[in-house]
Structures are given as C-alpha cells and as structure tokens.
Design a protein around this motif. Structure first.
Motif, mmCIF file in Angstrom:
data_model
loop_
_atom_site.group_PDB
_atom_site.id
_atom_site.type_symbol
_atom_site.label_atom_id
_atom_site.label_comp_id
_atom_site.label_asym_id
_atom_site.label_seq_id
_atom_site.Cartn_x
_atom_site.Cartn_y
_atom_site.Cartn_z
ATOM 1 N N THR A 1 0.840 -1.196 0.000
ATOM 2 C CA THR A 1 0.000 0.000 0.000
ATOM 3 C C THR A 1 0.873 1.244 0.000
ATOM 4 O OG1 THR A 1 -1.634 -1.221 1.307
ATOM 5 C CG2 THR A 1 -1.891 1.155 1.225
ATOM 6 N N SER A 2 0.616 2.114 -0.953
ATOM 7 C CA SER A 2 1.263 3.422 -0.940
ATOM 8 C C SER A 2 0.277 4.407 -0.318
ATOM 9 C CB SER A 2 1.666 3.837 -2.360
ATOM 10 O OG SER A 2 0.541 3.854 -3.201
ATOM 11 N N GLU A 3 0.581 5.684 -0.368
ATOM 12 C CA GLU A 3 -0.354 6.688 0.139
ATOM 13 C C GLU A 3 -0.762 7.611 -0.987
ATOM 14 O OE1 GLU A 3 1.515 8.606 3.497
ATOM 15 O OE2 GLU A 3 0.742 7.076 4.854
ATOM 16 N N MET A 4 -1.931 8.210 -0.844
ATOM 17 C CA MET A 4 -2.429 9.160 -1.839
ATOM 18 C C MET A 4 -3.272 10.219 -1.145
ATOM 19 S SD MET A 4 -5.527 7.091 -3.653
ATOM 20 C CE MET A 4 -6.939 6.529 -2.726
ATOM 21 N N LYS A 5 -3.470 11.317 -1.820
ATOM 22 C CA LYS A 5 -4.410 12.334 -1.329
ATOM 23 C C LYS A 5 -5.806 11.728 -1.396
ATOM 24 C CE LYS A 5 -1.609 15.948 -1.008
ATOM 25 N NZ LYS A 5 -1.596 17.136 -0.268
ATOM 26 N N ALA A 6 -6.580 11.929 -0.360
ATOM 27 C CA ALA A 6 -7.931 11.364 -0.302
ATOM 28 C C ALA A 6 -8.839 12.060 -1.306
ATOM 29 C CB ALA A 6 -8.502 11.511 1.098
ATOM 30 N N PRO A 7 -9.431 11.294 -2.235
ATOM 31 C CA PRO A 7 -10.379 11.918 -3.154
ATOM 32 C C PRO A 7 -11.617 12.399 -2.383
ATOM 33 C CG PRO A 7 -10.161 9.558 -3.614
ATOM 34 C CD PRO A 7 -9.246 9.877 -2.480
ATOM 35 N N LEU A 8 -12.309 13.332 -2.962
ATOM 36 C CA LEU A 8 -13.509 13.890 -2.327
ATOM 37 C C LEU A 8 -14.518 12.801 -1.973
ATOM 38 C CD1 LEU A 8 -14.849 16.492 -1.406
ATOM 39 C CD2 LEU A 8 -15.769 16.772 -3.714
ATOM 40 N N SER A 9 -14.606 11.757 -2.791
ATOM 41 C CA SER A 9 -15.565 10.676 -2.536
ATOM 42 C C SER A 9 -15.303 9.950 -1.219
ATOM 43 C CB SER A 9 -15.545 9.663 -3.690
ATOM 44 O OG SER A 9 -14.280 9.029 -3.771
ATOM 45 N N MET A 10 -14.110 10.069 -0.671
ATOM 46 C CA MET A 10 -13.784 9.422 0.601
ATOM 47 C C MET A 10 -13.964 10.349 1.798
ATOM 48 S SD MET A 10 -10.372 7.291 -0.101
ATOM 49 C CE MET A 10 -10.264 5.973 -1.276
ATOM 50 N N GLN A 11 -14.278 11.594 1.566
ATOM 51 C CA GLN A 11 -14.366 12.566 2.643
ATOM 52 C C GLN A 11 -15.827 12.893 2.911
ATOM 53 O OE1 GLN A 11 -11.440 15.709 2.491
ATOM 54 N NE2 GLN A 11 -10.245 14.555 1.002
ATOM 55 N N TYR A 12 -16.364 12.238 3.928
ATOM 56 C CA TYR A 12 -17.797 12.262 4.166
ATOM 57 C C TYR A 12 -18.356 13.596 4.636
ATOM 58 C CZ TYR A 12 -17.188 7.197 3.974
ATOM 59 O OH TYR A 12 -16.873 5.936 3.582
ATOM 60 N N TRP A 13 -17.760 14.192 5.642
ATOM 61 C CA TRP A 13 -18.403 15.347 6.271
ATOM 62 C C TRP A 13 -17.834 16.687 5.827
ATOM 63 C CZ3 TRP A 13 -17.294 10.878 9.079
ATOM 64 C CH2 TRP A 13 -18.426 10.137 9.391
ATOM 65 N N THR A 14 -16.546 16.726 5.588
ATOM 66 C CA THR A 14 -15.934 17.978 5.161
ATOM 67 C C THR A 14 -14.743 17.654 4.275
ATOM 68 O OG1 THR A 14 -15.017 20.078 5.926
ATOM 69 C CG2 THR A 14 -14.409 18.124 7.185
ATOM 70 N N HIS A 15 -14.427 18.558 3.382
ATOM 71 C CA HIS A 15 -13.306 18.341 2.476
ATOM 72 C C HIS A 15 -12.022 18.872 3.114
ATOM 73 C CE1 HIS A 15 -10.984 17.968 -1.149
ATOM 74 N NE2 HIS A 15 -10.728 19.272 -1.171
ATOM 75 N N ALA A 16 -11.021 18.027 3.186
ATOM 76 C CA ALA A 16 -9.695 18.412 3.671
ATOM 77 C C ALA A 16 -8.717 18.131 2.532
ATOM 78 C CB ALA A 16 -9.322 17.610 4.911
ATOM 79 N N PRO A 17 -8.301 19.158 1.813
ATOM 80 C CA PRO A 17 -7.497 18.947 0.607
ATOM 81 C C PRO A 17 -6.186 18.199 0.826
ATOM 82 C CG PRO A 17 -7.793 21.305 1.041
ATOM 83 C CD PRO A 17 -8.541 20.566 2.091
ATOM 84 N N ASP A 18 -5.652 18.220 2.047
ATOM 85 C CA ASP A 18 -4.380 17.544 2.311
ATOM 86 C C ASP A 18 -4.552 16.188 3.002
ATOM 87 O OD1 ASP A 18 -2.872 19.592 1.152
ATOM 88 O OD2 ASP A 18 -2.906 20.753 3.016
ATOM 89 N N ALA A 19 -5.789 15.688 3.104
ATOM 90 C CA ALA A 19 -6.024 14.388 3.746
ATOM 91 C C ALA A 19 -5.333 13.277 2.947
ATOM 92 C CB ALA A 19 -7.520 14.117 3.850
#
Length: 174
Positions: free
Chosen positions: A127-145
């Motif tokens: 598993t590598s890491e990636m920025k969380a797409p908006l579809s994975m951010q349920y309540w609020t958008h955090a651009p650096d998640a």
C-alpha cells in the motif's frame, strides 16, 4: 464511481485473480445492496457490481449476503480468506473477529488494522499513500487528507495464492 474506493478496488482484484472457470465464490457481506435515501455516503453495491461486471465474458461467482448473520464467525470460517481493501480504517473490527476465528486475512498494509495485523498473522497488501479523493471525505473536504492506496494487483496475487494453496506458509508474503 471512483476506482479508488475500497469496494471497486477489492472486486477489481477479485476479477483480476479469477474467472468463471475457477471453483471460487466471493461472499460479499453488506447490510444493503442500495443505500437508503437518508445515507448519501453509503456505497451502491448494485451499481458497483453492474459497472465492474459489464461486458465481462466469464466472471467468477459473487454472492451478496444482506441478511443478518447471527453468528458472524460461522460466515468467516466458511471462507478461505477474509479480505479488506479499505484505504483508511480506524480499527477494522471484522478483521479482529476473523483473526480470533483463526481465518486467513488479506488487508492493506496501512491503517488502524495494523494495531493487530502484521506479517506473522496476515497477508498484507502493498500500500502506498495518496491524497484522499472527495468521494472518501464524508463530512468535510480536507485537501491535504492522506489515505492508503492498496495495490490491486498484489491483492489479486494474494487471493490467488490462498486459492491455490489454502494451507500454505503465511509468514513470507511480500
């Protein structure tokens, strides 16, 4: 639909690893096939399955269980492996339950399940890491998640490995 969401990644790995010629069945346990109107962030399992199976000539068997299972351990132990491809887990209680049942577990090498899973007791997906797409951010958008980005091909290889040698050595898997 996002190809980065856990269910399409997982089913994609299954479809990469197997065909209808293999004696295998994916048992997909979920509370529902379609999300309720008041649950907009739940996935639509039916749509995902239709999307991934469209134009596939000889897919392997998939069974969806939506009913309550009073002894979930009996479902775990009826299967050769318990698999998760979640990009971000707080703990993954089903994995801990499956571990307690003595099941083979395939899960990403990322997230909360690493509190109890390791190379000695599970098959961990690269598993590598990636920025969380908006579809994975349920309540609020955090651009650096940041979330995990499990390797679909490696998951397919691990599932195929368990299929061809269910009693195989689990200690050297990477």
């Amino acid at each position: 639909l996002s190809l980065h969401d856990a269910l399409p990644i997982f089913i994609g790995a299954y479809l990469e690893a197997f065909t209808g010629d293999d004696d295998i069945c994916l048992v997909l346990k979920t509370k529902f096939l379609q999300p309720a109107q008041d649950k907009p962030f739940e996935v639509d399992v039916r749509v995902i399955l239709e999307w991934l199976l469209k134009d596939r000539a000889n897919p392997p068997e998939i069974e969806v269980v939506t009913s309550f299972v009073p002894d979930i351990g009996s479902l775990y132990t009826a299967c050769d492996a318990i698999v998760s491809m979640s990009s971000c887990e707080g703990f993954w209680l089903p994995g801990l339950e499956a571990l307690a049942c003595g099941c083979v577990i395939i899960a990403p090498r990322h997230g909360g399940q690493l509190d109890f899973l390791n190379d000695e007791n599970a098959l961990l997906v690269n598993t590598s890491e990636m920025k969380a797409p908006l579809s994975m951010q349920y309540w609020t958008h955090a651009p650096d998640a940041v979330v995990g980005d499990p390797d679909t091909r490696h998951c397919a290889e691990l599932m195929r490995r368990v299929y061809t040698d269910p009693a195989g050595d689990r200690k050297s898997v990477v």
